[in-house]
Design a protein around this motif. Structure first.
Motif, PDB file in Angstrom:
ATOM      1  N   ASP A   1      16.228   5.324   6.706  1.00  0.00           N
ATOM      2  CA  ASP A   1      16.889   6.638   7.225  1.00  0.00           C
ATOM      3  C   ASP A   1      16.191   7.111   8.127  1.00  0.00           C
ATOM      4  O   ASP A   1      15.233   7.184   8.284  1.00  0.00           O
ATOM      5  CB  ASP A   1      16.928   7.395   5.763  1.00  0.00           C
ATOM      6  CG  ASP A   1      17.431   8.044   5.722  1.00  0.00           C
ATOM      7  OD1 ASP A   1      17.839   8.410   6.870  1.00  0.00           O
ATOM      8  OD2 ASP A   1      17.890   8.620   4.895  1.00  0.00           O
ATOM      9  N   SER A   2      16.412   7.948   9.362  1.00  0.00           N
ATOM     10  CA  SER A   2      16.272   7.718  10.218  1.00  0.00           C
ATOM     11  C   SER A   2      15.681   8.816  10.156  1.00  0.00           C
ATOM     12  O   SER A   2      14.425   9.652  11.135  1.00  0.00           O
ATOM     13  CB  SER A   2      17.422   8.413  10.985  1.00  0.00           C
ATOM     14  OG  SER A   2      18.419   9.788  11.043  1.00  0.00           O
TER      15      SER A   2
ATOM     16  N   VAL B   1       5.004   7.901   5.741  1.00  0.00           N
ATOM     17  CA  VAL B   1       5.743   8.344   4.246  1.00  0.00           C
ATOM     18  C   VAL B   1       4.258   7.814   3.145  1.00  0.00           C
ATOM     19  O   VAL B   1       4.167   6.967   3.194  1.00  0.00           O
ATOM     20  CB  VAL B   1       7.358   7.975   3.967  1.00  0.00           C
ATOM     21  CG1 VAL B   1       7.324   7.958   2.642  1.00  0.00           C
ATOM     22  CG2 VAL B   1       7.431   8.132   5.434  1.00  0.00           C
ATOM     23  N   ILE B   2       3.999   9.057   2.281  1.00  0.00           N
ATOM     24  CA  ILE B   2       3.501   8.306   0.989  1.00  0.00           C
ATOM     25  C   ILE B   2       4.029   8.599  -0.173  1.00  0.00           C
ATOM     26  O   ILE B   2       5.487   8.879  -0.715  1.00  0.00           O
ATOM     27  CB  ILE B   2       2.656   9.504   0.837  1.00  0.00           C
ATOM     28  CG1 ILE B   2       1.566   8.707   2.334  1.00  0.00           C
ATOM     29  CG2 ILE B   2       1.582   9.067  -0.613  1.00  0.00           C
ATOM     30  CD1 ILE B   2       0.502  10.154   1.899  1.00  0.00           C
TER      31      ILE B   2
ATOM     32  N   ILE C   1       0.696  -1.695  -0.067  1.00  0.00           N
ATOM     33  CA  ILE C   1      -0.024   0.062   0.318  1.00  0.00           C
ATOM     34  C   ILE C   1       1.143   0.899  -0.208  1.00  0.00           C
ATOM     35  O   ILE C   1       2.066   1.073   0.373  1.00  0.00           O
ATOM     36  CB  ILE C   1      -1.041  -0.284   1.061  1.00  0.00           C
ATOM     37  CG1 ILE C   1      -2.040  -1.102   1.133  1.00  0.00           C
ATOM     38  CG2 ILE C   1      -1.872   1.336   1.460  1.00  0.00           C
ATOM     39  CD1 ILE C   1      -2.927  -1.197   1.945  1.00  0.00           C
ATOM     40  N   PHE C   2       0.453   2.275  -1.018  1.00  0.00           N
ATOM     41  CA  PHE C   2       0.617   3.613  -1.044  1.00  0.00           C
ATOM     42  C   PHE C   2       1.819   4.002   0.104  1.00  0.00           C
ATOM     43  O   PHE C   2       2.761   5.138   0.419  1.00  0.00           O
ATOM     44  CB  PHE C   2       0.563   4.661  -1.769  1.00  0.00           C
ATOM     45  CG  PHE C   2      -0.577   4.633  -1.256  1.00  0.00           C
ATOM     46  CD1 PHE C   2      -0.303   5.704  -0.690  1.00  0.00           C
ATOM     47  CD2 PHE C   2      -2.132   4.346  -1.579  1.00  0.00           C
ATOM     48  CE1 PHE C   2      -1.603   6.544   0.111  1.00  0.00           C
ATOM     49  CE2 PHE C   2      -3.244   5.127  -0.805  1.00  0.00           C
ATOM     50  CZ  PHE C   2      -2.856   5.768   0.404  1.00  0.00           C
ATOM     51  N   ILE C   3       1.429   3.888   1.374  1.00  0.00           N
ATOM     52  CA  ILE C   3       1.222   4.307   2.735  1.00  0.00           C
ATOM     53  C   ILE C   3       2.297   3.898   3.747  1.00  0.00           C
ATOM     54  O   ILE C   3       2.175   2.632   3.457  1.00  0.00           O
ATOM     55  CB  ILE C   3       0.206   4.975   3.209  1.00  0.00           C
ATOM     56  CG1 ILE C   3       0.806   6.224   5.110  1.00  0.00           C
ATOM     57  CG2 ILE C   3      -0.253   4.465   3.671  1.00  0.00           C
ATOM     58  CD1 ILE C   3      -0.064   6.423   4.727  1.00  0.00           C
ATOM     59  N   THR C   4       3.490   3.870   4.594  1.00  0.00           N
ATOM     60  CA  THR C   4       3.843   3.366   4.878  1.00  0.00           C
ATOM     61  C   THR C   4       4.937   4.132   6.228  1.00  0.00           C
ATOM     62  O   THR C   4       4.388   5.108   6.337  1.00  0.00           O
ATOM     63  CB  THR C   4       6.123   3.190   4.688  1.00  0.00           C
ATOM     64  OG1 THR C   4       6.569   3.728   3.805  1.00  0.00           O
ATOM     65  CG2 THR C   4       5.021   1.729   2.915  1.00  0.00           C
ATOM     66  N   ASP C   5       5.122   2.953   7.032  1.00  0.00           N
ATOM     67  CA  ASP C   5       4.952   3.904   9.230  1.00  0.00           C
ATOM     68  C   ASP C   5       7.351   3.789   8.714  1.00  0.00           C
ATOM     69  O   ASP C   5       7.887   3.306   8.351  1.00  0.00           O
ATOM     70  CB  ASP C   5       5.124   2.559   9.774  1.00  0.00           C
ATOM     71  CG  ASP C   5       5.002   3.235  11.253  1.00  0.00           C
ATOM     72  OD1 ASP C   5       6.221   4.085  11.155  1.00  0.00           O
ATOM     73  OD2 ASP C   5       4.666   2.443  11.847  1.00  0.00           O
ATOM     74  N   GLY C   6       7.351   4.772   8.285  1.00  0.00           N
ATOM     75  CA  GLY C   6       9.115   5.628   8.499  1.00  0.00           C
ATOM     76  C   GLY C   6       9.352   4.860   9.735  1.00  0.00           C
ATOM     77  O   GLY C   6      10.504   5.332   9.588  1.00  0.00           O
ATOM     78  N   ASP C   7       9.195   4.917  10.587  1.00  0.00           N
ATOM     79  CA  ASP C   7       9.984   3.911  11.678  1.00  0.00           C
ATOM     80  C   ASP C   7      10.730   2.610  10.784  1.00  0.00           C
ATOM     81  O   ASP C   7      11.305   2.714  11.482  1.00  0.00           O
ATOM     82  CB  ASP C   7       8.896   3.669  13.095  1.00  0.00           C
ATOM     83  CG  ASP C   7       8.605   5.569  13.692  1.00  0.00           C
ATOM     84  OD1 ASP C   7       9.091   6.244  13.552  1.00  0.00           O
ATOM     85  OD2 ASP C   7       7.728   5.353  14.278  1.00  0.00           O
TER      86      ASP C   7
END
Length: 195
Positions: free
Chosen positions: A88-89, A96-97, A78-84
């Protein structure tokens, strides 16, 4: 039979990531031009935006019931992900989209006029408004995915530089506000923008 289309989402005051909105992205490995693209990220504290996106995804999954055949699309597709979860910090604490398009997106100045390529202000880390639309992909390589088309981007203000790198319909313009209050376009972009 054409795949069903999903809903459209307006993103407000999001951080721009790796934009290529005037020219197709050049793949450095192959040397080939791919698609127009722009990523976005917004803080996890912005629960309103996340809830709006989640609702569009869930509504689209209902529309896709015949195509999915009882199977679920994993979060990684899916196009949106958890930045954690990224290495990369700079993405920590953000959603993130990813969005792309085969056609050039509408690119707007703060006053809703079309931005000229020579005045390209859409850069890594700047603050933008954006319009994306969901679509379903069922490909032999990627499998079943919910992806985002990049429809339009509006420059809001300059932001901090992040990292190290860096045909839409006319009605896309109606989804954005004139950020200059009818006055001439501002030169300084670091003031707070009222919404």
């Amino acid at each position: 039979m054409a795949a069903p289309a999903g809903g459209k989402i307006i993103l407000k005051n999001v951080i721009c990531l790796y934009p290529s909105v005037f020219k197709r992205y050049l793949d450095k490995k192959t040397g080939e031009e791919t698609r127009y693209q722009c990523g976005f990220m917004f803080p996890k504290s912005d629960t309103e935006t996340k809830a709006k996106i989640d609702k569009e995804i869930e509504d689209f999954k209902v529309v896709l019931t015949p195509q999915l055949g009882g199977k679920k699309i994993p979060p990684s597709k899916i196009f949106i992900t958890d930045g954690d979860e990224k290495t990369d910090s700079i993405y920590e604490g953000y959603w993130v989209i990813s969005s792309k398009n085969n056609y050039k997106p509408t690119v707007l100045n703060r006053n809703k006029t079309n931005m000229e390529e020579s005045r390209d202000l859409i850069s890594m880390g700047c603050i933008v408004n954006a319009k994306i639309s969901l679509w379903f992909s069922d490909h032999a390589v990627g499998g079943k995915q919910i992806l985002a088309n990049l429809n339009a981007v509006q420059f809001v203000k300059a932001g901090s530089l992040l990292g190290t790198g860096g045909g839409a319909a006319i009605d896309d313009i109606d989804d954005f506000d004139d950020l200059t209050d009818g006055k001439e376009e501002c030169v300084e972009f670091d003031e707070d923008i009222p919404f």
